[in-house]
Write an enzyme that holds these catalytic residues in place. Structure first.
Site, PDB file in Angstrom:
ATOM      1  N   ARG A 146       0.812  -1.222   0.000  1.00 16.14           N
ATOM      2  CA  ARG A 146       0.000   0.000   0.000  1.00 16.14           C
ATOM      3  C   ARG A 146       0.844   1.271   0.000  1.00 16.14           C
ATOM      4  O   ARG A 146       0.400   2.330   0.441  1.00 16.14           O
ATOM      5  CB  ARG A 146      -0.974   0.008   1.180  1.00 16.14           C
ATOM      6  CG  ARG A 146      -2.062  -1.052   1.074  1.00 16.14           C
ATOM      7  CD  ARG A 146      -3.177  -0.781   2.059  1.00 16.14           C
ATOM      8  NE  ARG A 146      -4.267  -1.721   1.889  1.00 16.14           N
ATOM      9  CZ  ARG A 146      -4.390  -2.859   2.582  1.00 16.14           C
ATOM     10  NH1 ARG A 146      -3.473  -3.163   3.495  1.00 16.14           N
ATOM     11  NH2 ARG A 146      -5.395  -3.676   2.366  1.00 16.14           N
TER      12      ARG A 146
ATOM     13  N   LYS B 111       3.556  11.134 -11.715  1.00 14.56           N
ATOM     14  CA  LYS B 111       2.709  10.304 -12.564  1.00 14.56           C
ATOM     15  C   LYS B 111       3.372   8.936 -12.749  1.00 14.56           C
ATOM     16  O   LYS B 111       4.523   8.853 -13.193  1.00 14.56           O
ATOM     17  CB  LYS B 111       2.471  10.949 -13.920  1.00 14.56           C
ATOM     18  CG  LYS B 111       1.419  12.029 -13.914  1.00 14.56           C
ATOM     19  CD  LYS B 111       1.098  12.467 -15.339  1.00 14.56           C
ATOM     20  CE  LYS B 111      -0.023  13.488 -15.373  1.00 14.56           C
ATOM     21  NZ  LYS B 111      -0.350  13.893 -16.756  1.00 14.56           N
TER      22      LYS B 111
ATOM     23  N   GLU C  82      10.781  17.270 -25.220  1.00 13.90           N
ATOM     24  CA  GLU C  82      10.142  17.700 -23.982  1.00 13.90           C
ATOM     25  C   GLU C  82      10.768  18.997 -23.462  1.00 13.90           C
ATOM     26  O   GLU C  82      10.083  19.838 -22.883  1.00 13.90           O
ATOM     27  CB  GLU C  82      10.254  16.605 -22.913  1.00 13.90           C
ATOM     28  CG  GLU C  82       9.514  15.316 -23.249  1.00 13.90           C
ATOM     29  CD  GLU C  82       8.014  15.404 -23.013  1.00 13.90           C
ATOM     30  OE1 GLU C  82       7.522  16.498 -22.650  1.00 13.90           O
ATOM     31  OE2 GLU C  82       7.328  14.381 -23.187  1.00 13.90           O
TER      32      GLU C  82
ATOM     33  N   LYS D 192       8.414  22.409 -14.657  1.00 16.51           N
ATOM     34  CA  LYS D 192       7.452  21.362 -14.309  1.00 16.51           C
ATOM     35  C   LYS D 192       7.135  21.396 -12.816  1.00 16.51           C
ATOM     36  O   LYS D 192       5.975  21.227 -12.419  1.00 16.51           O
ATOM     37  CB  LYS D 192       7.975  19.990 -14.706  1.00 16.51           C
ATOM     38  CG  LYS D 192       6.948  18.890 -14.432  1.00 16.51           C
ATOM     39  CD  LYS D 192       7.201  17.619 -15.188  1.00 16.51           C
ATOM     40  CE  LYS D 192       6.037  16.643 -15.019  1.00 16.51           C
ATOM     41  NZ  LYS D 192       6.229  15.397 -15.762  1.00 16.51           N
TER      42      LYS D 192
ATOM     43  N   GLU E 105      -3.585  17.315 -11.599  1.00 15.17           N
ATOM     44  CA  GLU E 105      -4.018  17.674 -12.948  1.00 15.17           C
ATOM     45  C   GLU E 105      -5.497  18.006 -13.020  1.00 15.17           C
ATOM     46  O   GLU E 105      -6.241  17.544 -13.876  1.00 15.17           O
ATOM     47  CB  GLU E 105      -3.687  16.542 -13.942  1.00 15.17           C
ATOM     48  CG  GLU E 105      -3.673  17.009 -15.398  1.00 15.17           C
ATOM     49  CD  GLU E 105      -3.131  15.964 -16.352  1.00 15.17           C
ATOM     50  OE1 GLU E 105      -1.917  15.957 -16.555  1.00 15.17           O
ATOM     51  OE2 GLU E 105      -3.940  15.171 -16.873  1.00 15.17           O
TER      52      GLU E 105
ATOM     53  N   ARG F 139      -2.043  21.800 -14.750  1.00 14.61           N
ATOM     54  CA  ARG F 139      -1.054  20.780 -15.069  1.00 14.61           C
ATOM     55  C   ARG F 139      -1.287  20.166 -16.448  1.00 14.61           C
ATOM     56  O   ARG F 139      -0.361  19.648 -17.071  1.00 14.61           O
ATOM     57  CB  ARG F 139      -1.048  19.686 -13.995  1.00 14.61           C
ATOM     58  CG  ARG F 139       0.018  18.620 -14.242  1.00 14.61           C
ATOM     59  CD  ARG F 139       0.264  17.724 -13.062  1.00 14.61           C
ATOM     60  NE  ARG F 139       1.213  16.683 -13.417  1.00 14.61           N
ATOM     61  CZ  ARG F 139       1.813  15.880 -12.540  1.00 14.61           C
ATOM     62  NH1 ARG F 139       1.569  16.009 -11.249  1.00 14.61           N
ATOM     63  NH2 ARG F 139       2.644  14.954 -12.952  1.00 14.61           N
TER      64      ARG F 139
ATOM     65  N   ASN G  70       0.794  18.643 -21.207  1.00 20.40           N
ATOM     66  CA  ASN G  70       0.465  17.704 -22.282  1.00 20.40           C
ATOM     67  C   ASN G  70       0.479  18.353 -23.661  1.00 20.40           C
ATOM     68  O   ASN G  70      -0.049  17.772 -24.619  1.00 20.40           O
ATOM     69  CB  ASN G  70      -0.907  17.067 -22.022  1.00 20.40           C
ATOM     70  CG  ASN G  70      -0.867  16.086 -20.870  1.00 20.40           C
ATOM     71  OD1 ASN G  70      -0.119  15.125 -20.886  1.00 20.40           O
ATOM     72  ND2 ASN G  70      -1.663  16.360 -19.850  1.00 20.40           N
TER      73      ASN G  70
ATOM     74  N   HIS H  29       0.945  16.135 -26.595  1.00 23.82           N
ATOM     75  CA  HIS H  29       0.800  14.750 -26.161  1.00 23.82           C
ATOM     76  C   HIS H  29      -0.516  14.100 -26.587  1.00 23.82           C
ATOM     77  O   HIS H  29      -0.576  12.882 -26.719  1.00 23.82           O
ATOM     78  CB  HIS H  29       0.964  14.657 -24.650  1.00 23.82           C
ATOM     79  CG  HIS H  29       2.378  14.831 -24.178  1.00 23.82           C
ATOM     80  ND1 HIS H  29       3.095  15.985 -24.409  1.00 23.82           N
ATOM     81  CD2 HIS H  29       3.203  13.996 -23.514  1.00 23.82           C
ATOM     82  CE1 HIS H  29       4.303  15.845 -23.883  1.00 23.82           C
ATOM     83  NE2 HIS H  29       4.400  14.652 -23.337  1.00 23.82           N
TER      84      HIS H  29
ATOM     85  N   HIS I  39       0.450  10.783 -28.131  1.00 27.03           N
ATOM     86  CA  HIS I  39       0.071   9.498 -27.562  1.00 27.03           C
ATOM     87  C   HIS I  39      -0.771   8.687 -28.547  1.00 27.03           C
ATOM     88  O   HIS I  39      -0.648   7.456 -28.625  1.00 27.03           O
ATOM     89  CB  HIS I  39      -0.712   9.702 -26.267  1.00 27.03           C
ATOM     90  CG  HIS I  39       0.150  10.065 -25.096  1.00 27.03           C
ATOM     91  ND1 HIS I  39      -0.379  10.498 -23.895  1.00 27.03           N
ATOM     92  CD2 HIS I  39       1.498  10.051 -24.922  1.00 27.03           C
ATOM     93  CE1 HIS I  39       0.605  10.741 -23.043  1.00 27.03           C
ATOM     94  NE2 HIS I  39       1.748  10.481 -23.647  1.00 27.03           N
TER      95      HIS I  39
ATOM     96  N   HIS J  65       8.715   7.969 -27.930  1.00 25.83           N
ATOM     97  CA  HIS J  65       7.803   8.928 -27.311  1.00 25.83           C
ATOM     98  C   HIS J  65       8.093  10.371 -27.715  1.00 25.83           C
ATOM     99  O   HIS J  65       7.187  11.116 -28.117  1.00 25.83           O
ATOM    100  CB  HIS J  65       7.856   8.792 -25.792  1.00 25.83           C
ATOM    101  CG  HIS J  65       7.027   9.801 -25.074  1.00 25.83           C
ATOM    102  ND1 HIS J  65       5.637   9.816 -25.134  1.00 25.83           N
ATOM    103  CD2 HIS J  65       7.376  10.862 -24.289  1.00 25.83           C
ATOM    104  CE1 HIS J  65       5.177  10.827 -24.420  1.00 25.83           C
ATOM    105  NE2 HIS J  65       6.203  11.474 -23.889  1.00 25.83           N
TER     106      HIS J  65
END
Length: 380
Positions: A133, A155, A197, A238, A248, A252, A256, A259, A263, A278
């Site tokens: 956990r 993330k 990036e 960032k 987000e 935030r 992206n 992206h 993606h 990527h």
């Protein structure tokens, strides 16, 4: 240009703080951090045992030096390896790693370390978030892309057949060690991928940084002190956004930029890195985002061409036609985009721009306009 990045003589270290109250942590940036990693980790996690997760390529390059630094600091550790590549971010490897971490008998107060690029960081972080956990998590990113993007902000996750990064959790590390010297071993294609990036941070919110990149990108590639400066400025950009919007809920999403399209491209080629990695998807996606913004009358063609010139100057792809092999039709792309994490109640959300450094979140974008735009861009 050479197949790998040339090494500089020296550079200063930098520290960027990610301010998240009780979950705050430092990003240490500089050459030689792999060799001093043990001391850095002990200062944050005294007495903790570690499970180091690395892909087989990175293990062959950097694991010996990293393990030596842990031994010198008296840190008990085990090592687990995974195959290199995006396909590793899957349920199969996630399940295996959770079981293997439990088999090491590590306790909740111990820690998992991701030694590698974005794939390893995302996967190991998700394992850390779920095992017992939640175990402490340290990022040691070994690619430019991971150092400036995926290692920062918490993330974590894996891919699904429905799309990229759709299964995961927000789970912050306790420390990030970005050794810019390890970037010397990166193939040029991977370094360029990470640079996409870096350029993104200038384009989304810092026009002065983009100006600086246009002048200094060659020095960044060559490995001078400009490389550390670029990593530090990217991480600071960032960190500021993450501190303001950790989960987000709003701002935030700006991270992206490029992206949503990128993606979708990665999914469309089934994550075949021979065709697209990527950062290349982000580069093409960033170009599409600017072209789509121009289509909507938000920016002029001069801005589009400026972005185009810079991305092509560093050797990044900028067109759908730059991807080897056949691509699916616009409707298939729209099906993939409909699974994007920013979709809200079926409404499409895109990151668009009003100029260099002026990106914004646009909700409720008309799918018909996007479909027609993609059809045009897919034409030979």
């Amino acid at each position: 240009m050479a197949d790998t990045i040339a090494a500089p003589a020296t550079s200063d270290r930098n520290t960027v703080r990610v301010d998240l109250d009780t979950r705050s942590y430092d990003i240490k940036i500089g050459r030689g951090l792999i060799e001093t990693a043990g001391a850095e980790i002990v200062s944050v996690l005294p007495g903790a045992r570690l499970c180091v997760i690395a892909d087989k390529t990175v293990a062959g390059l950097h694991l010996d030096a990293f393990s030596t630094s842990l031994d010198a600091a008296g840190i008990v550790h085990t090592v687990l390896t995974v195959p290199a590549g995006e396909s590793t971010k899957c349920f199969r490897e996630f399940e295996r790693l959770c079981d293997d971490v439990l088999a090491t008998r590590l306790e909740r107060g111990d820690a998992i370390v991701a030694l590698g690029g974005g794939v390893v960081g995302d996967l190991a972080g998700f394992v850390a978030s779920a095992t017992r956990r939640g175990m402490a998590f340290v990022q040691v990113p070994t690619t430019l892309l991971a150092q400036v993007d995926s290692s920062v902000g918490g993330k974590t996750g894996i891919n699904s057949r429905h799309g990229k990064n759709l299964i995961g959790a927000f789970y912050q590390p306790v420390l990030v060690l970005a050794d810019t010297a390890v970037l010397d071993t990166l193939p040029i294609r991977d370094f360029r991928s990470g640079y996409a990036e870096v350029a993104k941070y200038g384009l989304l919110g810092d026009a002065d940084f983009f100006d600086w990149l246009e002048v200094n990108w060659k020095a960044i590639f060559a490995g001078g002190p400009e490389r550390d400066e670029a990593v530090a400025r990217s991480c600071q950009a960032k960190a500021d956004i993450v501190a303001a919007d950790e989960l987000e809920a709003g701002q935030r999403a700006l991270l992206n930029l490029g992206h949503t399209f990128g993606h979708a491209l990665e999914s469309a080629v089934s994550y075949e890195t021979e065709r697209l990695v990527h950062g290349e998807g982000v580069s093409i996606g960033t170009m599409l985002a600017h072209e789509f913004s121009a289509r909507l009358g938000l920016i002029g063609e001069d801005t589009v061409m400026r972005v185009h010139r810079h991305l092509t100057a560093v050797g990044l792809p900028v067109r759908l036609q730059d991807i080897p092999g056949q691509l699916p039709g616009a409707e298939t792309f729209m099906d993939i985009i409909a699974q994007d994490k920013k979709v809200s109640r079926g409404s499409l959300t895109f990151i668009l721009t009003r100029g260099i450094g002026h990106a914004f979140v646009e909700k409720g974008v008309d799918p018909a306009i996007v479909t027609e735009f993609l059809k045009e861009k897919l034409e030979p």
